[in-house]
Scaffold this motif. Structure first.
Motif, mmCIF file in Angstrom:
data_model
loop_
_atom_site.group_PDB
_atom_site.id
_atom_site.type_symbol
_atom_site.label_atom_id
_atom_site.label_comp_id
_atom_site.label_asym_id
_atom_site.label_seq_id
_atom_site.Cartn_x
_atom_site.Cartn_y
_atom_site.Cartn_z
ATOM 1 N N PRO A 19 0.775 -1.741 0.009
ATOM 2 C CA PRO A 19 -0.364 0.308 -0.211
ATOM 3 C C PRO A 19 0.919 1.165 -0.028
ATOM 4 C CG PRO A 19 -0.238 -0.481 1.856
ATOM 5 C CD PRO A 19 0.625 -2.340 1.455
ATOM 6 N N ASN A 20 1.981 0.927 0.142
ATOM 7 C CA ASN A 20 3.038 2.147 0.384
ATOM 8 C C ASN A 20 3.476 2.763 -1.009
ATOM 9 O OD1 ASN A 20 2.905 2.894 2.954
ATOM 10 N ND2 ASN A 20 3.749 1.067 4.122
ATOM 11 N N ALA A 21 3.730 1.790 -1.683
ATOM 12 C CA ALA A 21 4.416 1.618 -2.693
ATOM 13 C C ALA A 21 3.457 2.550 -4.169
ATOM 14 C CB ALA A 21 4.915 0.364 -3.457
ATOM 15 N N VAL A 22 4.785 3.314 -4.778
ATOM 16 C CA VAL A 22 3.791 3.527 -6.029
ATOM 17 C C VAL A 22 3.681 2.555 -7.121
ATOM 18 C CG1 VAL A 22 3.486 5.394 -8.172
ATOM 19 C CG2 VAL A 22 4.495 6.083 -5.944
ATOM 20 N N SER A 23 2.257 2.083 -7.814
ATOM 21 C CA SER A 23 1.682 0.907 -8.476
ATOM 22 C C SER A 23 3.043 1.573 -10.022
ATOM 23 C CB SER A 23 0.755 0.654 -8.485
ATOM 24 O OG SER A 23 -0.133 1.277 -9.425
ATOM 25 N N ALA A 24 2.482 0.806 -11.139
ATOM 26 C CA ALA A 24 2.811 0.635 -12.290
ATOM 27 C C ALA A 24 1.544 1.435 -13.076
ATOM 28 C CB ALA A 24 2.915 -0.409 -13.107
ATOM 29 N N ARG A 25 0.544 1.541 -12.134
ATOM 30 C CA ARG A 25 -0.492 1.805 -13.417
ATOM 31 C C ARG A 25 -0.310 3.906 -13.202
ATOM 32 N NH1 ARG A 25 -6.355 1.303 -12.084
ATOM 33 N NH2 ARG A 25 -6.150 1.709 -10.288
ATOM 34 N N ALA A 26 -0.438 3.772 -11.324
ATOM 35 C CA ALA A 26 0.184 5.518 -10.934
ATOM 36 C C ALA A 26 1.449 5.966 -11.310
ATOM 37 C CB ALA A 26 0.075 4.554 -9.480
ATOM 38 N N ALA A 27 2.158 5.001 -12.074
ATOM 39 C CA ALA A 27 3.374 5.911 -12.471
ATOM 40 C C ALA A 27 3.111 6.354 -13.682
ATOM 41 C CB ALA A 27 4.423 5.014 -12.443
ATOM 42 N N LEU A 28 2.833 5.241 -14.721
ATOM 43 C CA LEU A 28 2.062 5.641 -15.949
ATOM 44 C C LEU A 28 0.983 6.793 -16.031
ATOM 45 C CD1 LEU A 28 0.823 5.123 -19.081
ATOM 46 C CD2 LEU A 28 -0.450 3.872 -18.312
ATOM 47 N N LEU A 29 -0.205 7.276 -14.895
ATOM 48 C CA LEU A 29 -0.817 8.315 -14.868
ATOM 49 C C LEU A 29 -0.192 10.043 -14.434
ATOM 50 C CD1 LEU A 29 -4.457 6.216 -13.061
ATOM 51 C CD2 LEU A 29 -3.528 7.319 -15.752
ATOM 52 N N VAL A 30 0.620 9.576 -13.707
ATOM 53 C CA VAL A 30 1.711 10.610 -13.420
ATOM 54 C C VAL A 30 2.189 10.891 -14.834
ATOM 55 C CG1 VAL A 30 3.515 11.543 -12.425
ATOM 56 C CG2 VAL A 30 1.594 9.878 -11.115
ATOM 57 N N SER A 31 2.672 9.900 -15.807
ATOM 58 C CA SER A 31 3.648 10.620 -16.579
ATOM 59 C C SER A 31 2.724 11.070 -18.076
ATOM 60 C CB SER A 31 4.705 9.567 -16.998
ATOM 61 O OG SER A 31 3.666 8.599 -17.476
ATOM 62 N N VAL A 32 1.832 10.458 -17.664
ATOM 63 C CA VAL A 32 0.777 10.703 -19.093
ATOM 64 C C VAL A 32 -0.088 12.189 -18.578
ATOM 65 C CG1 VAL A 32 -1.776 10.649 -20.107
ATOM 66 C CG2 VAL A 32 0.041 8.809 -19.826
ATOM 67 N N GLY A 33 -0.127 12.248 -17.147
ATOM 68 C CA GLY A 33 -0.205 13.848 -16.790
ATOM 69 C C GLY A 33 0.845 14.566 -17.075
ATOM 70 N N GLY A 34 2.270 14.662 -16.897
ATOM 71 C CA GLY A 34 3.234 15.717 -17.167
ATOM 72 C C GLY A 34 3.445 15.588 -19.009
ATOM 73 N N ARG A 35 3.243 14.568 -19.264
ATOM 74 C CA ARG A 35 3.561 14.436 -21.362
ATOM 75 C C ARG A 35 2.439 15.404 -21.906
ATOM 76 N NH1 ARG A 35 7.231 9.999 -22.784
ATOM 77 N NH2 ARG A 35 7.105 8.412 -21.247
ATOM 78 N N VAL A 36 1.040 15.035 -20.517
ATOM 79 C CA VAL A 36 -0.214 15.944 -21.952
ATOM 80 C C VAL A 36 -0.473 17.632 -20.995
ATOM 81 C CG1 VAL A 36 -2.878 15.572 -21.867
ATOM 82 C CG2 VAL A 36 -1.699 14.112 -21.998
ATOM 83 N N GLY A 37 -0.037 18.185 -22.161
ATOM 84 C CA GLY A 37 -0.074 19.033 -21.321
ATOM 85 C C GLY A 37 -1.182 20.721 -22.322
ATOM 86 N N GLY A 38 -0.465 22.332 -21.610
ATOM 87 C CA GLY A 38 -0.350 22.663 -23.221
ATOM 88 C C GLY A 38 -0.453 22.348 -24.293
ATOM 89 N N GLY A 39 0.702 21.528 -24.709
ATOM 90 C CA GLY A 39 1.703 21.585 -26.545
ATOM 91 C C GLY A 39 0.573 21.003 -27.011
ATOM 92 N N ASN A 40 -0.283 19.911 -25.681
ATOM 93 C CA ASN A 40 -1.395 19.168 -26.787
ATOM 94 C C ASN A 40 -2.673 19.767 -27.548
ATOM 95 O OD1 ASN A 40 -0.302 17.194 -24.290
ATOM 96 N ND2 ASN A 40 -1.250 15.997 -25.470
ATOM 97 N N ILE A 41 -2.994 21.328 -26.746
ATOM 98 C CA ILE A 41 -3.852 21.950 -27.091
ATOM 99 C C ILE A 41 -3.376 22.579 -27.896
ATOM 100 C CG2 ILE A 41 -5.811 23.801 -26.835
ATOM 101 C CD1 ILE A 41 -6.412 21.618 -23.735
ATOM 102 N N ALA A 42 -2.077 23.508 -27.995
ATOM 103 C CA ALA A 42 -1.940 24.917 -28.082
ATOM 104 C C ALA A 42 -0.831 24.739 -29.181
ATOM 105 C CB ALA A 42 -1.531 25.637 -27.436
#
Length: 479
Positions: free
Chosen positions: A64-87
């Motif tokens: 329960p203390n660890a960061v799962s593979a899915r959580a790491a995926l979502l953090v990185s997707v959240g970082g990659r996806v930004g204003g560059g995807n719109i503007a």
């Protein structure tokens, strides 16, 4: 700072940008991406079906203390996806024509292999923090993969990462959202800046666990909402899809010339904007990839390869179709702002309320990017000092910068050094992964061998690689 001194500083960073983004970096990233793809046996296509397994609850960590593979995926997707995807996509289409979209796709397919390599290295050389979490990234694989004699290179990388992402790009994110809120909702910047700063502070003071939990909620809403809107628009304009696809392909290969520069402009804009958006090879995502609790480094490499696919092939394509299916886009017109083009295109499809939808989407994109950018800065700081006070100073500085970026329309001009420093850290990362690529081929062979012998979920056994500086406590699954 005196005006003359400022001009010298600006000129210096301009030179760095010319020598990286303006001259060598994009071709190097593309060429090396092709090299990795071929030498790895087209690994991103070999394991494409396996990428989707990370979305299943069966593959989550039991700790329960660890960061799962899915959580790491979502953090990185959240970082990659930004204003560059719109503007950014809108700018690519404006300056490079519809063909730029094809070259964004091509860059993403190649970048998937590069991301797999850098993120697998981050996993391989990660370090256990003793509390169920892990830390790593390019600075770590430089230190433990190349050796302590390259510590100066790791520090250079860390400084560039903090300056570019934690400071510069967080100012841009705050500025993008505050500007969108003012234009569409009429909200004064100060009233946008205050809650954005407070919420950002709450998340960053929770560390990687809270960032991962926030991303688990924000990113699916963000991505699925934007994808859902695009699907509605595609269905409304379904008869025009073949024509749009033909325009993209024809312009990409010079059969139709929409803007000055033709095929060359399409390639240049598509590749540049694609790399800016998905960050494959830039050395940012590996910092998050290293936090995941997985059984084998290649597993997280595959997952982060999927992140590139989601960012560019899915989200960037959404923006491209929204624009190209509208009657707002005028080929050859270059005097319209990127966000405005996307916003007006949405409105033309579904009505005035769409501008509020886009503002909300930008809020989610902004917030996920701020969380991601902050963690990159925190991770880089750990390379230079372990003093806990320094982390608090960084958190307060990031909150102040988010506030500054949101309140002052011209604040982002202060952070002119962001793109040049991102180019420099990308070159550092590229040099490191080129030197460490043979090690990736070894662990990739180990992964393939286990699958060949019927192991459904391969594990890394550090004792198989006694010559490598691997932290055995980070690989409890392999024991």
């Amino acid at each position: 700072m005196e005006e003359g001194t400022l001009d010298v500083v600006v000129g210096f960073f301009g030179l760095i940008e010319d020598l990286t983004w303006g001259w060598a970096l994009v071709p190097l990233l593309v060429v090396f991406g092709v090299f990795i793809t071929v030498m790895s046996g087209f690994v991103q296509f070999e394991y494409f079906g396996r990428m989707f397994r990370v979305l299943s609850s069966k593959n989550q960590t039991a700790d329960p203390n660890a960061v799962s593979a899915r959580a790491a995926l979502l953090v990185s997707v959240g970082g990659r996806v930004g204003g560059g995807n719109i503007a950014g996509v809108a700018v690519a289409i404006t300056l490079g024509g519809p063909g730029a979209v094809f070259w964004m796709w091509a860059t993403a397919l190649i970048g998937m292999a590069t991301s797999l390599v850098e993120c697998s290295l981050a996993q391989l050389f990660k370090r256990s923090q003793g509390d169920g979490t892990y830390r790593g990234g390019p600075a770590s694989y430089i230190l433990h993969g190349l050796g302590r004699q390259y510590r100066w290179l790791a520090v250079l990388y860390a400084v560039c990462l903090i300056a570019a992402f934690a400071f510069g790009f967080n100012a841009f994110q705050g500025n993008t959202f505050a500007g969108a809120a003012k234009d569409s909702l009429g909200i004064d910047r100060i009233w946008t800046a205050l809650p954005l700063t407070v919420i950002a502070g709450f998340i960053v003071y929770g560390g990687i666990r809270r960032i991962a939990k926030a991303a688990d909620v924000i990113v699916p809403i963000m991505a699925l909402g934007y994808l859902g809107m695009t699907i509605v628009i595609i269905l409304i304009n379904i008869t025009e899809i073949p024509g749009v696809l033909w325009t993209i392909l024809a312009n990409a290969f010079g059969l139709e010339e929409v803007v000055g520069g033709g095929m060359g402009a399409a390639i240049a804009q598509g590749m540049r904007r694609g790399l800016f958006s998905n960050e494959a090879g830039l050395g940012s995502a590996p910092n998050v990839a290293a936090t995941a609790d997985v059984r084998h480094p290649i597993s997280q490499g595959i997952t982060q390869s999927f992140s590139v696919f989601i960012d560019t092939i899915v989200i960037c394509s959404c923006t491209a179709f929204i624009i190209l299916l509208s009657d707002v886009y005028v080929p050859g017109a270059t005097d319209i702002d990127g966000v405005v083009l996307t916003q007006q295109s949405l409105v033309s499809h579904v009505g005035e309320w769409a501008q509020y939808f886009l503002t909300f989407a930008i809020l989610l994109f902004t917030f996920s990017s701020i969380m991601y950018n902050y963690y990159l800065g925190e991770n880089a700081l750990a390379v230079m000092t372990t003093n806990p006070v320094s982390v608090h100073v960084l958190r307060i500085a990031v909150m102040a910068i988010v506030f500054l970026g949101a309140t002052a329309p011209g604040a982002t001009a202060v952070f002119f050094f962001s793109d040049p420093l991102m180019g420099l850290l990308a070159l550092v990362n590229l040099m490191a992964i080129i030197m460490l690529f043979p090690i990736v081929l070894r662990i990739l062979a180990d992964f393939r061998e286990q699958l060949k012998h019927g192991v459904a979920r391969p594990v890394l056994s550090p004792e198989k690689f006694p010559d490598l500086d691997i932290d055995p406590t980070a690989w409890k699954h392999g024991k």
